[in-house]
Structures are given as structure tokens and as C-alpha cells.
Design a protein around this motif. Structure first.
Motif, PDB file in Angstrom:
ATOM      1  N   PHE A 192       0.810  -1.216   0.000  1.00 32.79           N
ATOM      2  CA  PHE A 192       0.000   0.000   0.000  1.00 32.79           C
ATOM      3  C   PHE A 192       0.845   1.268   0.000  1.00 32.79           C
ATOM      4  CE2 PHE A 192      -2.774  -3.239   1.739  1.00 32.79           C
ATOM      5  CZ  PHE A 192      -4.015  -2.942   1.194  1.00 32.79           C
ATOM      6  N   GLY A 193       1.939   1.264   0.733  1.00 31.30           N
ATOM      7  CA  GLY A 193       2.713   2.479   0.929  1.00 31.30           C
ATOM      8  C   GLY A 193       3.735   2.723  -0.156  1.00 31.30           C
ATOM      9  N   ASP A 194       4.511   3.795   0.032  1.00 31.74           N
ATOM     10  CA  ASP A 194       5.612   4.106  -0.879  1.00 31.74           C
ATOM     11  C   ASP A 194       6.773   3.141  -0.679  1.00 31.74           C
ATOM     12  OD1 ASP A 194       4.783   6.823  -2.154  1.00 31.74           O
ATOM     13  OD2 ASP A 194       4.363   7.045  -0.015  1.00 31.74           O
ATOM     14  N   ALA A 195       6.856   2.574   0.518  1.00 27.31           N
ATOM     15  CA  ALA A 195       7.844   1.540   0.828  1.00 27.31           C
ATOM     16  C   ALA A 195       7.313   0.742   1.998  1.00 27.31           C
ATOM     17  CB  ALA A 195       9.198   2.155   1.176  1.00 27.31           C
ATOM     18  N   ALA A 196       7.816  -0.469   2.141  1.00 30.39           N
ATOM     19  CA  ALA A 196       7.438  -1.318   3.271  1.00 30.39           C
ATOM     20  C   ALA A 196       8.645  -2.116   3.709  1.00 30.39           C
ATOM     21  CB  ALA A 196       6.285  -2.256   2.901  1.00 30.39           C
ATOM     22  N   VAL A 197       8.665  -2.448   4.994  1.00 32.18           N
ATOM     23  CA  VAL A 197       9.773  -3.219   5.558  1.00 32.18           C
ATOM     24  C   VAL A 197       9.208  -4.389   6.345  1.00 32.18           C
ATOM     25  CG1 VAL A 197      11.603  -3.190   7.310  1.00 32.18           C
ATOM     26  CG2 VAL A 197      11.448  -1.345   5.629  1.00 32.18           C
ATOM     27  N   PHE A 198       9.811  -5.549   6.155  1.00 29.46           N
ATOM     28  CA  PHE A 198       9.487  -6.755   6.916  1.00 29.46           C
ATOM     29  C   PHE A 198      10.738  -7.164   7.682  1.00 29.46           C
ATOM     30  CE2 PHE A 198       6.490  -6.702   3.511  1.00 29.46           C
ATOM     31  CZ  PHE A 198       5.351  -7.377   3.947  1.00 29.46           C
ATOM     32  N   SER A 199      10.629  -7.270   8.996  1.00 27.54           N
ATOM     33  CA  SER A 199      11.721  -7.846   9.768  1.00 27.54           C
ATOM     34  C   SER A 199      11.741  -9.354   9.561  1.00 27.54           C
ATOM     35  CB  SER A 199      11.533  -7.544  11.254  1.00 27.54           C
ATOM     36  OG  SER A 199      12.448  -8.288  12.038  1.00 27.54           O
ATOM     37  N   LEU A 200      12.947  -9.920   9.517  1.00 27.54           N
ATOM     38  CA  LEU A 200      13.123 -11.368   9.415  1.00 27.54           C
ATOM     39  C   LEU A 200      13.888 -11.889  10.633  1.00 27.54           C
ATOM     40  CD1 LEU A 200      14.106 -11.561   5.636  1.00 27.54           C
ATOM     41  CD2 LEU A 200      11.831 -11.786   6.638  1.00 27.54           C
ATOM     42  N   GLN A 201      13.766 -11.171  11.745  1.00 32.68           N
ATOM     43  CA  GLN A 201      14.412 -11.574  12.995  1.00 32.68           C
ATOM     44  C   GLN A 201      13.820 -12.907  13.473  1.00 32.68           C
ATOM     45  OE1 GLN A 201      12.695 -11.330  16.167  1.00 32.68           O
ATOM     46  NE2 GLN A 201      14.465 -11.776  17.462  1.00 32.68           N
ATOM     47  N   ALA A 202      14.520 -13.594  14.347  1.00 33.72           N
ATOM     48  CA  ALA A 202      14.211 -14.990  14.667  1.00 33.72           C
ATOM     49  C   ALA A 202      12.812 -15.221  15.212  1.00 33.72           C
ATOM     50  CB  ALA A 202      15.242 -15.534  15.664  1.00 33.72           C
ATOM     51  N   ASN A 203      12.215 -14.226  15.869  1.00 27.39           N
ATOM     52  CA  ASN A 203      10.877 -14.419  16.427  1.00 27.39           C
ATOM     53  C   ASN A 203       9.769 -14.284  15.398  1.00 27.39           C
ATOM     54  OD1 ASN A 203      11.803 -14.869  19.020  1.00 27.39           O
ATOM     55  ND2 ASN A 203      11.696 -12.709  19.600  1.00 27.39           N
ATOM     56  N   LYS A 204      10.103 -13.830  14.196  1.00 27.27           N
ATOM     57  CA  LYS A 204       9.079 -13.575  13.200  1.00 27.27           C
ATOM     58  C   LYS A 204       8.656 -14.866  12.498  1.00 27.27           C
ATOM     59  CE  LYS A 204       9.489  -9.188  14.115  1.00 27.27           C
ATOM     60  NZ  LYS A 204      10.658  -9.157  15.009  1.00 27.27           N
ATOM     61  N   ALA A 205       7.476 -14.829  11.888  1.00 31.94           N
ATOM     62  CA  ALA A 205       6.952 -16.028  11.223  1.00 31.94           C
ATOM     63  C   ALA A 205       7.816 -16.424  10.035  1.00 31.94           C
ATOM     64  CB  ALA A 205       5.512 -15.796  10.779  1.00 31.94           C
ATOM     65  N   VAL A 206       8.325 -15.446   9.312  1.00 31.27           N
ATOM     66  CA  VAL A 206       9.335 -15.688   8.277  1.00 31.27           C
ATOM     67  C   VAL A 206      10.625 -15.108   8.832  1.00 31.27           C
ATOM     68  CG1 VAL A 206      10.066 -15.268   5.913  1.00 31.27           C
ATOM     69  CG2 VAL A 206       7.631 -15.545   6.432  1.00 31.27           C
ATOM     70  N   TYR A 207      11.590 -15.966   9.087  1.00 29.11           N
ATOM     71  CA  TYR A 207      12.764 -15.576   9.863  1.00 29.11           C
ATOM     72  C   TYR A 207      14.044 -15.918   9.108  1.00 29.11           C
ATOM     73  CZ  TYR A 207      12.113 -20.520  10.705  1.00 29.11           C
ATOM     74  OH  TYR A 207      11.900 -21.867  10.506  1.00 29.11           O
ATOM     75  N   ALA A 208      15.059 -15.087   9.361  1.00 27.50           N
ATOM     76  CA  ALA A 208      16.391 -15.347   8.805  1.00 27.50           C
ATOM     77  C   ALA A 208      17.403 -15.551   9.922  1.00 27.50           C
ATOM     78  CB  ALA A 208      16.827 -14.177   7.936  1.00 27.50           C
ATOM     79  N   GLY A 209      16.978 -15.385  11.159  1.00 27.23           N
ATOM     80  CA  GLY A 209      17.867 -15.265  12.306  1.00 27.23           C
ATOM     81  C   GLY A 209      17.975 -13.790  12.619  1.00 27.23           C
ATOM     82  N   GLU A 210      18.701 -13.070  11.780  1.00 31.09           N
ATOM     83  CA  GLU A 210      18.651 -11.611  11.714  1.00 31.09           C
ATOM     84  C   GLU A 210      18.556 -11.237  10.243  1.00 31.09           C
ATOM     85  OE1 GLU A 210      18.265  -9.289  13.809  1.00 31.09           O
ATOM     86  OE2 GLU A 210      18.732 -10.214  15.737  1.00 31.09           O
ATOM     87  N   GLY A 211      17.703 -10.277   9.954  1.00 33.45           N
ATOM     88  CA  GLY A 211      17.565  -9.841   8.572  1.00 33.45           C
ATOM     89  C   GLY A 211      16.328  -8.988   8.407  1.00 33.45           C
ATOM     90  N   GLY A 212      16.274  -8.303   7.288  1.00 37.98           N
ATOM     91  CA  GLY A 212      15.114  -7.498   6.940  1.00 37.98           C
ATOM     92  C   GLY A 212      15.033  -7.361   5.439  1.00 37.98           C
ATOM     93  N   ILE A 213      13.853  -6.995   4.968  1.00 38.64           N
ATOM     94  CA  ILE A 213      13.684  -6.817   3.524  1.00 38.64           C
ATOM     95  C   ILE A 213      12.798  -5.605   3.281  1.00 38.64           C
ATOM     96  CG2 ILE A 213      11.725  -8.430   3.379  1.00 38.64           C
ATOM     97  CD1 ILE A 213      13.048  -9.374   0.678  1.00 38.64           C
ATOM     98  N   LEU A 214      13.241  -4.757   2.379  1.00 37.16           N
ATOM     99  CA  LEU A 214      12.496  -3.557   1.984  1.00 37.16           C
ATOM    100  C   LEU A 214      11.878  -3.822   0.623  1.00 37.16           C
ATOM    101  CD1 LEU A 214      13.775   0.114   2.114  1.00 37.16           C
ATOM    102  CD2 LEU A 214      12.883  -0.808  -0.032  1.00 37.16           C
ATOM    103  N   VAL A 215      10.612  -3.450   0.463  1.00 35.67           N
ATOM    104  CA  VAL A 215       9.952  -3.576  -0.834  1.00 35.67           C
ATOM    105  C   VAL A 215       9.360  -2.229  -1.222  1.00 35.67           C
ATOM    106  CG1 VAL A 215       9.456  -6.029  -0.521  1.00 35.67           C
ATOM    107  CG2 VAL A 215       7.739  -4.346   0.147  1.00 35.67           C
ATOM    108  N   THR A 216       9.350  -1.957  -2.507  1.00 33.11           N
ATOM    109  CA  THR A 216       8.822  -0.704  -3.027  1.00 33.11           C
ATOM    110  C   THR A 216       8.559  -0.862  -4.518  1.00 33.11           C
ATOM    111  OG1 THR A 216       9.217   1.697  -3.222  1.00 33.11           O
ATOM    112  CG2 THR A 216      11.118   0.246  -3.534  1.00 33.11           C
ATOM    113  N   SER A 217       7.727   0.007  -5.047  1.00 31.29           N
ATOM    114  CA  SER A 217       7.560   0.098  -6.499  1.00 31.29           C
ATOM    115  C   SER A 217       8.119   1.393  -7.048  1.00 31.29           C
ATOM    116  CB  SER A 217       6.071  -0.023  -6.864  1.00 31.29           C
ATOM    117  OG  SER A 217       5.600  -1.326  -6.592  1.00 31.29           O
ATOM    118  N   ASP A 218       8.720   2.211  -6.196  1.00 37.45           N
ATOM    119  CA  ASP A 218       9.258   3.512  -6.578  1.00 37.45           C
ATOM    120  C   ASP A 218      10.745   3.364  -6.917  1.00 37.45           C
ATOM    121  OD1 ASP A 218      10.463   6.087  -6.486  1.00 37.45           O
ATOM    122  OD2 ASP A 218       8.809   6.843  -5.274  1.00 37.45           O
ATOM    123  N   PRO A 219      11.147   3.593  -8.163  1.00 39.39           N
ATOM    124  CA  PRO A 219      12.559   3.423  -8.531  1.00 39.39           C
ATOM    125  C   PRO A 219      13.509   4.294  -7.716  1.00 39.39           C
ATOM    126  CG  PRO A 219      11.197   3.606 -10.499  1.00 39.39           C
ATOM    127  CD  PRO A 219      10.316   3.954  -9.342  1.00 39.39           C
TER     128      PRO A 219
END
Length: 429
Positions: A192-219
Motif C-alpha cells: 500500500f505504501g511508498d515503501a514497506a519493511v518486513f523484519s526477518l528476525q528470529a521471532n518472526k513467522a518468516v525468519y532469517a535469524g537476523e535480517g530485513g527486507i524492503l519492498v517498493t515500487s518507486d525506482p
């Protein structure tokens, strides 16, 4: 009275038989995940652009969002991804960001690293996220960004928030760290927004141990966020703007990249997510039904037009007036004695934390910022003081018996209301 019927706090037998912990997360790795990690160790342990497992994770994550965003960029933590998002959206000295008064501190704290300032707005008591009316009232002539946090998995009122943003020409950042797989009117949060961030820290449902991912459609957001944390190969190969790409050797001076090992873990967690989400929904629907006859609990509200995705804990509100005014701390003590894994949510109102409350930016001594006084009588204060934090049960039907015992522990406390009131009033306890 038998010991089985007495409160365990007063010498009775606990209602819950299973030893702690009851929420074991993240789950153990399967052989496929362990094998891929081992292969990566002997193939390449460096980070080269978005090649290998990092590029595959980013592509998989965009597909997870139904291709509702054009770009995905991984980072070494959700906090780093948020820093990149704020930078890319133009936060700097003289800029205000409006966000919710009750959420995890890192949703907004990167603003201070950019010399920006934070304005807090009250939350909606149903969604636990930004209240659109409070948001409107909190806007200043320096506001540039609205931070939406889908707290504990429940999407915010995105229609109302986007109308406010459009009316005032503001950018919207979605923090989806609690909300993997959540949907608002059928559409994935994070799109919905101009950008979004998902944490991938170990407690999250989708986890990397530590990590995050930014998504956007704005170049431009993609390019600026990439350059903040990914110098050399990644910036050379993926930054679209020619003037910005001139910085590819150095980026903008920081290295905030995700390890390929974390990307492998995250890809396996993402692949397992649909089944785990369905199991959580079955467990927590059943839990909510079981707690429906407990008068001192306000069940978790889930609007008809939303999907809670992964949830993030189960957090009903305590109604002390229905339990003789027993303090929440005593209720938690009694529930723990019954064998329950329960506590108060760990995140206090941001206005109670020195980073937000004090009128000086600790990263830049001498640089003033807004000092935010703790608000009273707000929805944020009410939720902070009355919420209970319970496990996010994931094993269905394996957790059904345990959920039943949790419900019985709550009912048992209610049956012995007077005994608990007397215990709470005894200063020698």
C-alpha cells in the motif's frame, strides 16, 4: 476443596500439565535447509550483489506479495531496512515522521539517526495501529512521512490513512514486521505504501535469524535505499538512476547487507509459511472461542475485512473490574503458577523511553529534538497497561489439548476471584 481445584498460587495443582516453554520458535531446521546451508558454506560465503540465495529470496518475497511491489532489497536487520527506507523517503534534519504511540521502538528510532524527528499519534483500540483521526491531528508543517505499523499482525485502516497521505502530499512507510501474510481487504500489507519493511528476525513467522527486507515500487526509493547499504556490485548492477549509480563504488558509505546463510534460512521459512499460517489460524480461532466465556478478558478483535496473516502472539486485554480490581501483575503471577507461558507485552509506549522523551538527540549532542511527554488517558496507555501476551500456538491439532488447558486456567482464576482478591490485598504475600 481439593488441591486440584485450588489456585496453584495457593497450593493447588496447576491446570496446565505441559512443561515450559510452550512456544518454541523458530522451529528446527529440516534436512533440506541444513544441506543447503552446508553447500553454501563450501560454494561461497561472500555477498556478491543479489546473486545466489539473496537474489532468490528477493524474488520469492515479491511473489509472496502477489507481485504487488516491483523491487525487493535485503538488509542485515529490519532496523537497517527501516533506516534505508526513511533515508530513501527523504527523512533528514527538519523533517517530522508521524507514527504510532505504542509499538516496538525500532519502527521509528532510525529517524533519529537521520536527524529527523518523531511525532506520536494515538492508536485505534481495535486495530492497535495508527488511529486515522489522531494521525490527522498530529500532522505538522514539517511532516513528510507517515509510519504505519501493522501491530501484532492486524492491518491498520489503510483506506483512511492513504486518504490523509494523499490530501497532504505525504509518503507512507509500512512496517510489516509483525504482519507477514496479513491482508487488508484481500490485498497483502506491504503493497500500500511508498515503501514497506518486513523484519526477518528470529521471532518472526518468516525468519532469517537476523535480517530485513524492503519492498517498493518507486525506482527512486529503491535506488536510494540500495545505495545506503549496498556498495559495489549491487549498486552497480541494479541502481537505475544514472546520477545515483555514479556512487556505486562507495554507495553512501554503509554496509548493511544480508549474509547468504540468512537468506537460505529465510527462503525455507518462507516456503513453510503457508502451512504454518494455516495451523496458527486454526489454533488461535479455537483459543478465541475457548476464551469467549472468560468475563475478565476482552478477546482479540479481528475485523471481517482483514486476514491476520502470521499473527504475532495472542494479546487479549485484561478487564480488572471483572476480577475485583486485581492488578495485572498479580493475575500474571497466578496464571504462571497454573503453568501458563504469559506476560505483559514487552514494548512500552514510546513516550516513556528516553530516546523519545528527552529533548536532545543522543546521536548528535547539541541537536535538539522534540521531547515527547508520556500521554495519559490514551488508547495506547490503556492497551499498554491491560494487554496480556500469550503464545502464538502453531501446532494444529497437536496444541489443541494445551489450548484447552490454558482456557481452563483462565476459568479457574475466575472461579476463585475472591481468593485472588484476598491474595492481592495481602502485603505479606
Amino acid at each position: 476443596m481439593t488441591t486440584a481445584e485450588q489456585l496453584a498460587l495457593l497450593g493447588g495443582v496447576p491446570a496446565i500439565e505441559q512443561p515450559l516453554p510452550h512456544e518454541v520458535w523458530p522451529p528446527p531446521a529440516d534436512e533440506a535447509e541444513l544441506s543447503e546451508l552446508a553447500r553454501q558454506r563450501n560454494t561461497d560465503i561472500s555477498i556478491k550483489g543479489n546473486s545466489g540465495p539473496i537474489g532468490r529470496l528477493e524474488a520469492d518475497f515479491l511473489a509472496f506479495l502477489n507481485d504487488g511491489a516491483r523491487f525487493a532489497v535485503t538488509f542485515n536487520s529490519g532496523t537497517s531496512a527501516l533506516l534505508a527506507a526513511y533515508f530513501a523517503l527523504g527523512v533528514r534534519e527538519g523533517v517530522d515522521v508521524v507514527g504510532p504511540a505504542l509499538t516496538y521502538h525500532a519502527a521509528l528510532s532510525p529517524v533519529f539517526a537521520l536527524r529527523g524527528d518523531v511525532v506520536l499519534a494515538d492508536i485505534d483500540p481495535d486495530t492497535r495501529g495508527l488511529d486515522p483521526k489522531a494521525l490527522q491531528a498530529a500532522l505538522t508543517d514539517r511532516t513528510k512521512v507517515i509510519t504505519v505499523v501493522h501491530q501484532w499482525g492486524h492491518p491498520c485502516d489503510m483506506d483512511a490513512i492513504l486518504r490523509i497521505a494523499e490530501r497532504h502530499g505525504l509518503r507512507v512507510l509500512e512496517d510489516c514486521s509483525h504482519a507477514h501474510g496479513s491482508r487488508y481487504k484481500g490485498r497483502p500489507v506491504g503493497t500500500f505504501g511508498d515503501a514497506a519493511v518486513f523484519s526477518l528476525q528470529a521471532n518472526k513467522a518468516v525468519y532469517a535469524g537476523e535480517g530485513g527486507i524492503l519492498v517498493t515500487s518507486d525506482p527512486q526509493v529503491h535506488d536510494r535505499a540500495t545505495l545506503l547499504g549496498h556498495y559495489r556490485d549491487r549498486s552497480r548492477d541494479t541502481v537505475l538512476d544514472e546520477d545515483l549509480r555514479a556512487h556505486w563504488v562507495t554507495g553512501f558509505g554503509l554496509k548493511l547487507r544480508m549474509s547468504p546463510f540468512n537468506a537460505i534460512v529465510a527462503r525455507h521459512a518462507l516456503a513453510a509459511f503457508p502451512a504454518r499460517k494455516e495451523a496458527r489460524h486454526r489454533c488461535l480461532r479455537h483459543f478465541g472461542e475457548q476464551l469467549g466465556d472468560v468475563p475478565y478478558l476482552e478477546p482479540v478483535h479481528v475485523a471481517d475485512h482483514v486476514d491476520m496473516g502470521a499473527w504475532y502472539g495472542y494479546k487479549p486485554l485484561y478487564r480488572p473490574e471483572a476480577l475485583g480490581g486485581v492488578p495485572r501483575s498479580v493475575l500474571i503471577e497466578a496464571l504462571r503458577a497454573e503453568g501458563m507461558e504469559v506476560g505483559a507485552p514487552s514494548g512500552p509506549r514510546l513516550s516513556t523511553l528516553p530516546l523519545y522523551a528527552r529533548p536532545e538527540n543522543p546521536l548528535f549532542p547539541g541537536v535538539p529534538k522534540k521531547g515527547i511527554a508520556p500521554e495519559t488517558g490514551s488508547h495506547a496507555e490503556h492497551v499498554e497497561q491491560h494487554a496480556l501476551s500469550l503464545p502464538t500456538f502453531t501446532d494444529w491439532p497437536g496444541d489443541r489439548t494445551l489450548i484447552g488447558q490454558y482456557a481452563e486456567a483462565f476459568r479457574k482464576i475466575g472461579r476463585h476471584r475472591e481468593a485472588l482478591v484476598r491474595y492481592a490485598a495481602d502485603p505479606s504475600r
